[in-house]
Scaffold this motif. Structure first.
Motif, mmCIF file in Angstrom:
data_model
loop_
_atom_site.group_PDB
_atom_site.id
_atom_site.type_symbol
_atom_site.label_atom_id
_atom_site.label_comp_id
_atom_site.label_asym_id
_atom_site.label_seq_id
_atom_site.Cartn_x
_atom_site.Cartn_y
_atom_site.Cartn_z
ATOM 1 N N GLN A 12 0.123 -6.437 -5.467
ATOM 2 C CA GLN A 12 -0.226 -5.161 -5.307
ATOM 3 C C GLN A 12 0.274 -4.727 -3.952
ATOM 4 O O GLN A 12 0.375 -3.487 -3.944
ATOM 5 N N SER A 13 0.925 -5.629 -3.163
ATOM 6 C CA SER A 13 1.578 -5.244 -1.876
ATOM 7 C C SER A 13 2.875 -4.381 -2.187
ATOM 8 O O SER A 13 3.598 -4.837 -3.151
ATOM 9 N N ILE A 14 3.180 -3.414 -1.418
ATOM 10 C CA ILE A 14 4.453 -2.627 -1.807
ATOM 11 C C ILE A 14 5.073 -2.383 -0.314
ATOM 12 O O ILE A 14 4.711 -2.078 0.659
ATOM 13 N N SER A 15 6.492 -2.470 -0.482
ATOM 14 C CA SER A 15 7.438 -2.490 0.708
ATOM 15 C C SER A 15 7.356 -1.033 1.146
ATOM 16 O O SER A 15 7.330 -0.226 0.318
ATOM 17 N N GLU A 16 7.813 -0.641 2.584
ATOM 18 C CA GLU A 16 8.309 0.626 2.907
ATOM 19 C C GLU A 16 9.366 1.175 1.923
ATOM 20 O O GLU A 16 9.176 2.353 1.715
ATOM 21 N N MET B 23 19.942 3.443 0.242
ATOM 22 C CA MET B 23 20.259 4.352 1.423
ATOM 23 C C MET B 23 19.116 4.738 2.014
ATOM 24 O O MET B 23 18.970 5.305 3.264
ATOM 25 N N ILE B 24 17.789 4.313 1.672
ATOM 26 C CA ILE B 24 16.494 4.697 2.495
ATOM 27 C C ILE B 24 16.427 4.156 3.878
ATOM 28 O O ILE B 24 16.326 4.652 4.643
ATOM 29 N N GLN C 175 9.991 0.580 -1.273
ATOM 30 C CA GLN C 175 9.424 0.919 -2.562
ATOM 31 C C GLN C 175 8.502 2.315 -2.408
ATOM 32 O O GLN C 175 8.424 3.091 -3.405
ATOM 33 N N LYS C 176 7.854 2.350 -1.452
ATOM 34 C CA LYS C 176 6.710 3.552 -1.194
ATOM 35 C C LYS C 176 7.558 4.760 -1.300
ATOM 36 O O LYS C 176 7.478 5.737 -1.820
ATOM 37 N N LEU C 177 8.853 4.813 -0.244
ATOM 38 C CA LEU C 177 9.372 5.984 -0.157
ATOM 39 C C LEU C 177 10.374 6.235 -1.546
ATOM 40 O O LEU C 177 10.457 7.448 -1.833
ATOM 41 N N ALA C 178 10.993 5.208 -2.364
ATOM 42 C CA ALA C 178 11.524 5.682 -3.452
ATOM 43 C C ALA C 178 10.600 6.279 -4.244
ATOM 44 O O ALA C 178 11.406 6.990 -5.134
ATOM 45 N N SER C 179 9.499 5.594 -4.679
ATOM 46 C CA SER C 179 8.553 6.190 -5.514
ATOM 47 C C SER C 179 8.088 7.585 -5.259
ATOM 48 O O SER C 179 8.273 8.487 -6.259
ATOM 49 N N LEU C 180 8.041 7.924 -4.031
ATOM 50 C CA LEU C 180 7.621 9.244 -3.710
ATOM 51 C C LEU C 180 9.000 10.218 -3.791
ATOM 52 O O LEU C 180 8.840 11.258 -4.220
ATOM 53 N N ASN D 276 -0.794 0.811 2.131
ATOM 54 C CA ASN D 276 -0.405 -0.748 1.973
ATOM 55 C C ASN D 276 -0.180 -1.251 0.791
ATOM 56 O O ASN D 276 0.416 -2.487 0.698
ATOM 57 N N ASP D 277 -0.914 -0.879 -0.389
ATOM 58 C CA ASP D 277 -0.886 -1.383 -1.644
ATOM 59 C C ASP D 277 -0.952 -0.348 -2.891
ATOM 60 O O ASP D 277 -0.664 0.947 -2.643
ATOM 61 N N LYS D 278 -0.512 -0.724 -4.110
ATOM 62 C CA LYS D 278 -0.497 0.143 -5.140
ATOM 63 C C LYS D 278 -1.667 0.777 -5.509
ATOM 64 O O LYS D 278 -1.632 1.913 -5.619
ATOM 65 N N ALA D 279 -2.727 0.383 -5.158
ATOM 66 C CA ALA D 279 -4.104 1.141 -5.450
ATOM 67 C C ALA D 279 -4.155 2.271 -4.612
ATOM 68 O O ALA D 279 -4.314 3.458 -4.989
ATOM 69 N N GLN D 280 -3.839 2.000 -3.115
ATOM 70 C CA GLN D 280 -3.765 3.096 -2.096
ATOM 71 C C GLN D 280 -2.621 4.341 -2.625
ATOM 72 O O GLN D 280 -2.998 5.523 -2.523
ATOM 73 N N LEU D 281 -1.446 3.740 -3.205
ATOM 74 C CA LEU D 281 -0.439 4.501 -3.564
ATOM 75 C C LEU D 281 -0.585 5.521 -4.567
ATOM 76 O O LEU D 281 -0.542 6.662 -4.548
ATOM 77 N N ASN D 282 -1.561 4.824 -5.384
ATOM 78 C CA ASN D 282 -1.928 5.671 -6.944
ATOM 79 C C ASN D 282 -2.751 6.538 -6.678
ATOM 80 O O ASN D 282 -2.731 7.642 -7.479
#
Length: 547
Positions: free
Chosen positions: A20-24, A196-197, A26-31, A67-73
């Motif tokens: 469930q943990s997501i790196s910085e 590049m991020i 990964q978060k920015l790329a998904s955004l 911090n994790d997938k649940a919060q991101l979604n």
């Protein structure tokens, strides 16, 4: 047994937590991907109802607490809901008949279950299927070519990490949805984003910011692409130069002219000198050192772009290793500011001429002849047994009227891929024909001279002339950047990339590969020293011998 169960439970829980943990990054790329997708697909966003750059800045700040997938979604789900209702689009499934080109189209990231929940994926697919098909706010289509509008180009200075990420995300999505050759890049475009991020996060001053932007643009592997940055030119390449003209051959520079300067100082170089090292770097090493920040479709296109930079520097002088009259010598050559070098007006070459006494061979300089000159040129040269069309330059929109003089029939000479404005990321194909039924067409040999300077319109013109039944391309591989250009700003800097896909009628690419000559020949050091045009000489040999 109880201890074993506890251990297994702990391992399962730990594995689940880790998944469930997501790196910085990964978060920015998904955004980046969701922001770009909603920008072009969500009807309320695509119509310009939101300050979309401001929304991105807000989400970048909110990601810091994720911090994790649940919060991101949860963040994405609430964001999508806040954009308003998306009505079902009956017309979205009723596309006009087109030959679709889907090599660039990829929304598979929506279904990445390591990042997105089923709920968020379903919402994104619903938007895809009920996307905006009305006039978009952020781009338009004119003569089948896309143009960008209503984009805020921010300061050329580094102002904040948030703004630099915004510029990265904007550019990445422009390529993602509108660059016809995205599928041809050396590096997968998704991997470019994740690489590049961190580099944009670490850019903290103006020069580094511009270099990082230039590196991003270079990832398109497109000779049409560039980033105009005076900061890079000044800091990376220099503003002083040795006052000479030279040509490139066999990985070396051959001096062809010594220029005059404002001072009574002797230039320690001579016409015919062969430079093979500058400040301890060979010429191929210098080409490689420019590689990171100068985009090109292929290696010969890279040389075309960088060869003017070899003798530039911010230093007062450069150490040169060269060959002169069979001897290897070292010299120190002084550099000068452009204002200290006297510019000379060059006489324009003839637009066309006969190049043999018997007037059997005509020659046309395609870089300077205008549309209005074509009829007169043809009246003069049509009696020649052969006409050489020199396309080692950039022609002046002469392709259509020239085809009507030279070709015997209307023929399909190229296939073009155009952006689908109602389904961003998709392209559609149309075959283009040229020429007219012309019993009075030119019956002699059509010889085309080409090299790395043959780019874009010059490549298309070469392919038109190739439709002649007695045509031959002589020279070296062309630049491999074909299909018009989209010019726009990123971070306040002018940039561009190819806007339309261009292919042989059978679908084979010219992008990156270039047009392959029928007879291959390149200039040599010896030929340049002797003042020869070896490509032209090879054409004359072919006309004389037929081989």
């Amino acid at each position: 047994m109880r201890s074993l169960s506890i251990i297994i439970l702990f391992l399962v829980s730990f594995t689940s937590l880790s998944a469930q943990s997501i790196s910085e990054t990964q978060k920015l790329a998904s955004l980046c991907k969701i922001w770009g997708f909603l920008k072009y697909y969500h009807p309320n966003v695509a119509k310009g109802n939101f300050n979309w750059d401001q929304q991105l800045s807000q989400k970048i700040n909110e990601l810091e607490k994720i911090n994790d997938k649940a919060q991101l979604n949860e963040l994405y789900s609430l964001w999508i809901d806040s954009l308003g209702n998306v009505e079902e689009c009956a017309k979205c499934a009723l596309a006009e008949p087109k030959t679709e080109f889907l090599k660039n189209f990829d929304l598979s990231w929506i279904d990445q279950d390591n990042l997105y929940t089923k709920e968020v994926s379903q919402k994104l697919h619903y938007i895809q299927n009920n996307r905006n098909i009305e006039e978009p706010y952020y781009f338009g289509i004119s003569e089948r070519k896309v143009f960008f509008r209503n984009e805020n180009s921010y300061s050329t200075r580094f102002t904040s990490t948030s703004i630099s990420l915004l510029e990265l995300f904007r550019y990445w999505n422009l390529v993602e949805y509108f660059f016809p050759y995205k599928y041809k890049t050396d590096q997968n475009w998704n991997d470019v984003l994740t690489e590049m991020i961190p580099k944009f996060l670490n850019s903290t001053d103006d020069v580094q910011y511009h270099l990082t932007l230039a590196e991003l643009v270079t990832k398109t592997d497109d000779s049409h692409a560039f980033l105009f940055s005076p900061l890079i030119s000044l800091n990376q390449y220099g503003r002083r130069k040795i006052p000479v003209e030279y040509s490139y051959a066999e990985g070396k520079l051959v001096i062809t002219k010594i220029k005059n300067i404002q001072y009574q100082e002797e230039i320690p170089l001579k016409i015919g000198d062969v430079i093979y090292s500058v400040d301890g770097k060979t010429i191929p090493q210098m080409v490689n050192s420019f590689e990171k920040y100068i985009p090109a479709s292929n290696s010969w296109g890279k040389i075309k772009k960088v060869k003017s930079l070899f003798l530039f520097s911010n230093k007062d002088s450069l150490e040169l290793r060269l060959q002169r009259e069979g001897q290897n010598i070292s010299i120190k050559a002084k550099t000068y500011l452009p204002r200290d070098i006297i510019s000379e007006k060059k006489a324009l070459p003839e637009k066309w001429k006969f190049i043999d006494p018997e007037k059997k061979i005509g020659y046309v300089n395609m870089g300077i002849i205008e549309r209005d000159n074509l009829e007169e040129m043809y009246r003069n040269l049509r009696t020649a047994e052969s006409i050489i069309f020199d396309l080692r330059n950039y022609p002046k929109q002469t392709i259509i009227p020239l085809s009507r003089l030279i070709l015997p029939e209307n023929s399909i000479y190229y296939r073009f891929n155009f952006p689908d404005g109602k389904y961003p990321g998709k392209f559609y194909s149309r075959k283009n024909s040229i020429g007219l039924h012309n019993p009075d067409y030119y019956k002699g040999n059509v010889v085309i001279l080409a090299d790395e300077n043959t780019q874009s319109q010059a490549e298309t013109t070469t392919m038109m002339l190739k439709q002649h039944p007695r045509s031959k391309v002589i020279g070296s591989y062309t630049s491999g950047a074909n299909g018009d250009v989209i010019t726009f700003n990123i971070a306040g800097l002018k940039t561009s990339f190819t806007g339309i896909g261009a292919y042989y009628p059978n679908g084979m690419e010219t992008q990156r590969t270039g047009i392959i000559p029928d007879i291959y020949i390149q200039p040599t050091v010896k030929g340049l020293q002797e003042g020869k045009d070896e490509v032209l000489e090879r054409a004359l040999e072919y006309i004389k011998t037929g081989k």
